[in-house]
Design an enzyme around this catalytic site. Structure first.
Site, PDB file in Angstrom:
ATOM      1  N   SER A   1       0.806  -1.228   0.000  1.00 45.68           N
ATOM      2  CA  SER A   1       0.000   0.000   0.000  1.00 45.68           C
ATOM      3  C   SER A   1       0.835   1.272   0.000  1.00 45.68           C
ATOM      4  O   SER A   1       0.493   2.227  -0.716  1.00 45.68           O
ATOM      5  CB  SER A   1      -0.972  -0.004   1.193  1.00 45.68           C
ATOM      6  OG  SER A   1      -1.888  -1.037   1.018  1.00 45.68           O
TER       7      SER A   1
ATOM      8  N   LYS B   1      -9.751  -5.560  10.215  1.00 46.99           N
ATOM      9  CA  LYS B   1     -10.863  -4.994   9.439  1.00 46.99           C
ATOM     10  C   LYS B   1     -12.194  -5.035  10.202  1.00 46.99           C
ATOM     11  O   LYS B   1     -13.004  -4.122  10.089  1.00 46.99           O
ATOM     12  CB  LYS B   1     -11.010  -5.720   8.102  1.00 46.99           C
ATOM     13  CG  LYS B   1      -9.890  -5.387   7.124  1.00 46.99           C
ATOM     14  CD  LYS B   1     -10.088  -6.103   5.802  1.00 46.99           C
ATOM     15  CE  LYS B   1      -8.871  -5.887   4.907  1.00 46.99           C
ATOM     16  NZ  LYS B   1      -8.989  -6.596   3.625  1.00 46.99           N
TER      17      LYS B   1
ATOM     18  N   ALA C   1     -15.533 -18.406   2.988  1.00 46.69           N
ATOM     19  CA  ALA C   1     -16.642 -17.584   3.498  1.00 46.69           C
ATOM     20  C   ALA C   1     -16.141 -16.672   4.611  1.00 46.69           C
ATOM     21  O   ALA C   1     -16.854 -16.371   5.560  1.00 46.69           O
ATOM     22  CB  ALA C   1     -17.767 -18.503   4.012  1.00 46.69           C
TER      23      ALA C   1
ATOM     24  N   GLY D   1     -13.642 -13.061   5.767  1.00 43.80           N
ATOM     25  CA  GLY D   1     -13.801 -11.612   5.670  1.00 43.80           C
ATOM     26  C   GLY D   1     -13.817 -11.101   4.239  1.00 43.80           C
ATOM     27  O   GLY D   1     -14.681 -10.290   3.875  1.00 43.80           O
TER      28      GLY D   1
ATOM     29  N   ASN E   1     -17.479 -23.768   1.395  1.00 48.27           N
ATOM     30  CA  ASN E   1     -16.601 -23.469   2.536  1.00 48.27           C
ATOM     31  C   ASN E   1     -16.448 -24.690   3.419  1.00 48.27           C
ATOM     32  O   ASN E   1     -17.361 -25.518   3.523  1.00 48.27           O
ATOM     33  CB  ASN E   1     -17.178 -22.307   3.357  1.00 48.27           C
ATOM     34  CG  ASN E   1     -16.130 -21.722   4.276  1.00 48.27           C
ATOM     35  OD1 ASN E   1     -15.006 -21.496   3.871  1.00 48.27           O
ATOM     36  ND2 ASN E   1     -16.490 -21.489   5.546  1.00 48.27           N
TER      37      ASN E   1
HETATM   38  P1  NDP Z   1     -10.303 -15.254   6.519  1.00 50.26           P
HETATM   39  O1  NDP Z   1      -9.357 -15.754   7.553  1.00 50.26           O
HETATM   40  O2  NDP Z   1     -11.354 -14.277   6.911  1.00 50.26           O
HETATM   41  O3  NDP Z   1     -11.037 -16.514   5.817  1.00 50.26           O
HETATM   42  C1  NDP Z   1     -10.281 -17.641   5.485  1.00 50.26           C
HETATM   43  C2  NDP Z   1     -11.131 -18.608   4.652  1.00 50.26           C
HETATM   44  O4  NDP Z   1     -10.274 -19.692   4.254  1.00 50.26           O
HETATM   45  C3  NDP Z   1     -12.303 -19.216   5.412  1.00 50.26           C
HETATM   46  O5  NDP Z   1     -13.373 -19.412   4.549  1.00 50.26           O
HETATM   47  C4  NDP Z   1     -11.712 -20.560   5.868  1.00 50.26           C
HETATM   48  O6  NDP Z   1     -12.686 -21.576   6.039  1.00 50.26           O
HETATM   49  C5  NDP Z   1     -10.864 -20.918   4.675  1.00 50.26           C
HETATM   50  N1  NDP Z   1      -9.828 -21.883   5.092  1.00 50.26           N
HETATM   51  C6  NDP Z   1      -8.767 -21.642   5.892  1.00 50.26           C
HETATM   52  N2  NDP Z   1      -8.043 -22.778   6.075  1.00 50.26           N
HETATM   53  C7  NDP Z   1      -8.695 -23.752   5.377  1.00 50.26           C
HETATM   54  C8  NDP Z   1      -8.456 -25.138   5.169  1.00 50.26           C
HETATM   55  N3  NDP Z   1      -7.410 -25.770   5.742  1.00 50.26           N
HETATM   56  N4  NDP Z   1      -9.299 -25.830   4.377  1.00 50.26           N
HETATM   57  C9  NDP Z   1     -10.362 -25.225   3.796  1.00 50.26           C
HETATM   58  N5  NDP Z   1     -10.652 -23.908   3.972  1.00 50.26           N
HETATM   59  C10 NDP Z   1      -9.832 -23.176   4.750  1.00 50.26           C
HETATM   60  O7  NDP Z   1      -9.352 -14.669   5.354  1.00 50.26           O
HETATM   61  P2  NDP Z   1      -9.637 -13.440   4.381  1.00 50.26           P
HETATM   62  O8  NDP Z   1     -10.989 -13.586   3.809  1.00 50.26           O
HETATM   63  O9  NDP Z   1      -9.289 -12.172   5.050  1.00 50.26           O
HETATM   64  O10 NDP Z   1      -8.515 -13.661   3.246  1.00 50.26           O
HETATM   65  C11 NDP Z   1      -8.638 -14.695   2.297  1.00 50.26           C
HETATM   66  C12 NDP Z   1      -7.630 -14.491   1.174  1.00 50.26           C
HETATM   67  O11 NDP Z   1      -7.907 -13.286   0.470  1.00 50.26           O
HETATM   68  C13 NDP Z   1      -6.172 -14.375   1.653  1.00 50.26           C
HETATM   69  O12 NDP Z   1      -5.375 -15.112   0.755  1.00 50.26           O
HETATM   70  C14 NDP Z   1      -5.862 -12.895   1.510  1.00 50.26           C
HETATM   71  O13 NDP Z   1      -4.497 -12.680   1.231  1.00 50.26           O
HETATM   72  C15 NDP Z   1      -6.719 -12.523   0.304  1.00 50.26           C
HETATM   73  N6  NDP Z   1      -7.092 -11.104   0.232  1.00 50.26           N
HETATM   74  C16 NDP Z   1      -6.682 -10.397  -0.864  1.00 50.26           C
HETATM   75  C17 NDP Z   1      -7.038  -9.071  -1.012  1.00 50.26           C
HETATM   76  C18 NDP Z   1      -6.584  -8.317  -2.213  1.00 50.26           C
HETATM   77  O14 NDP Z   1      -6.721  -7.071  -2.252  1.00 50.26           O
HETATM   78  N7  NDP Z   1      -6.093  -8.977  -3.224  1.00 50.26           N
HETATM   79  C19 NDP Z   1      -7.840  -8.366   0.010  1.00 50.26           C
HETATM   80  C20 NDP Z   1      -8.229  -9.224   1.121  1.00 50.26           C
HETATM   81  C21 NDP Z   1      -7.858 -10.533   1.213  1.00 50.26           C
HETATM   82  P3  NDP Z   1     -13.457 -21.762   7.454  1.00 50.26           P
HETATM   83  O15 NDP Z   1     -14.571 -20.757   7.445  1.00 50.26           O
HETATM   84  O16 NDP Z   1     -13.907 -23.146   7.419  1.00 50.26           O
HETATM   85  O17 NDP Z   1     -12.422 -21.492   8.541  1.00 50.26           O
END
Ligand code: NDP
Length: 279
Positions: A26, A75, A137, A139, A160
């Site tokens: 950023s 966030k 599912a 953030g 998810n």
């Molecule tokens: P969160 O921690 O809020 O969500 C993580 C998600 O991944 C959940 O749905 C979780 O499932 C799933 N997950 C985690 N581990 C596993 C596993 N072992 N098996 C299956 N599912 C799994 O993360 P964010 O939403 O904040 O971020 C997600 C991605 O988005 C990251 O890679 C981040 O870098 C990217 N991102 C990119 C942005 C950009 O501007 N390009 C902006 C914001 C994020 P469960 O609900 O079951 O735990």
């Protein structure tokens, strides 16, 4: 607790708060936008200890800070602290862009619009009538769903690991668009035009448990994560014959451009900044 940022009050001060934050792009993105717009500003990446977000935020604005971006893991906390929220921040329960006005803290989320701008403007992808599969599912998925729904896709399927989280999103966001929550085991029944990986698995170099042969012809696969090398998900997409394979760098630059517009009233050119980051 008051935090001393040693800000120079003769310039415009901006920052991103996160933890960890040292690899944030950023500062570079906003500096390039500012150069384009002829705005003199300082933008820093500041690592905030996990329990001190509010103190850091208050101190930053007291010390003449003009605007903040917020990244992992703050966030949701930012959302709960803001006095005034935009409609999309309210819907996503997430804030990544903050500013002050009349002593009130304003919060918005630009992540979802960033994804849409990247898909539509940078990659000419029309989502209208498309079958979209969203993996995850968390953030970021919460933030991208409302603007995805606005594009009038034929259907959005959310897969998810924890199915309840996907079901809660379905309850919250389904309206005119058909949205369905499924477990990974039941994915092989459909084929999709667009796959969006919103899980955090790419960070760990892992692939979500998706079956093969779920892509339609000309499908687009988008990983919200970005890195210098293609992610495992992007490599999988290539093996499956996806026509377009994209990472989240475009989304990152586009969400920053939306934030830059909020703070400065200027829409920056994103293509040269994306090029600069890619090289
Ligand atoms: P969160 O921690 O809020 O969500 C993580 C998600 O991944 C959940 O749905 C979780 O499932 C799933 N997950 C985690 N581990 C596993 C596993 N072992 N098996 C299956 N599912 C799994 O993360 P964010 O939403 O904040 O971020 C997600 C991605 O988005 C990251 O890679 C981040 O870098 C990217 N991102 C990119 C942005 C950009 O501007 N390009 C902006 C914001 C994020 P469960 O609900 O079951 O735990």
């Amino acid at each position: 607790m008051s935090v001393d940022f040693d800000l120079d009050s003769s310039t415009l001060n901006y920052a991103v708060f996160g933890n960890p934050v040292e690899h944030s792009k950023s500062p570079q993105i906003h500096s390039l936008f500012a150069e384009q717009a002829g705005i003199n500003l300082v933008y820093q990446a500041i690592e905030v200890p996990e329990n001190n977000f509010q103190d850091y935020l208050d101190s930053f604005f007291i010390q003449s800070g003009k605007g903040l971006n917020v990244t992992v893991p703050f966030k949701e906390e930012a959302y709960s602290i803001c006095d005034v929220l935009t409609e999309r921040a309210e819907q996503a329960a997430s804030v990544n862009t903050i500013w002050m006005n009349n002593n009130q803290i304003y919060g918005d989320t630009t992540d979802g619009q960033g994804l849409i701008n990247d898909l539509k403007n940078n990659h000419q992808l029309n989502l209208n009538g498309k079958q979209i599969l969203v993996l995850g599912a968390g953030g970021s998925v919460k933030a991208i769903l409302p603007p995805l729904v606005q594009q009038n896709p034929a259907q959005i399927v959310i897969a998810n690991r924890t199915i309840d989280r996907a079901e809660r999103l379905v309850e919250k966001f389904s309206g005119n668009t058909s949205i369905e929550a499924v477990s990974y085991n039941n994915l092989s029944e459909n084929k999709f035009d667009v796959l969006i990986n919103g899980t955090s698995l790419s960070l760990a170099g892992k692939l979500p448990p998706i079956p093969n042969n779920i892509l339609k012809e000309h499908a687009c696969c988008y990983d919200l994560m970005y890195s210098s090398e293609p992610t495992v998900f992007m490599r999988w997409a290539k093996e499956q014959g996806a026509a377009k394979i994209l990472d989240g760098l475009g989304m990152l630059v586009e969400q920053a451009a939306e934030g830059f517009f909020i703070w400065h009233g200027v829409k920056p050119e994103t293509a040269p900044v994306l090029n600069a980051l890619r090289t």
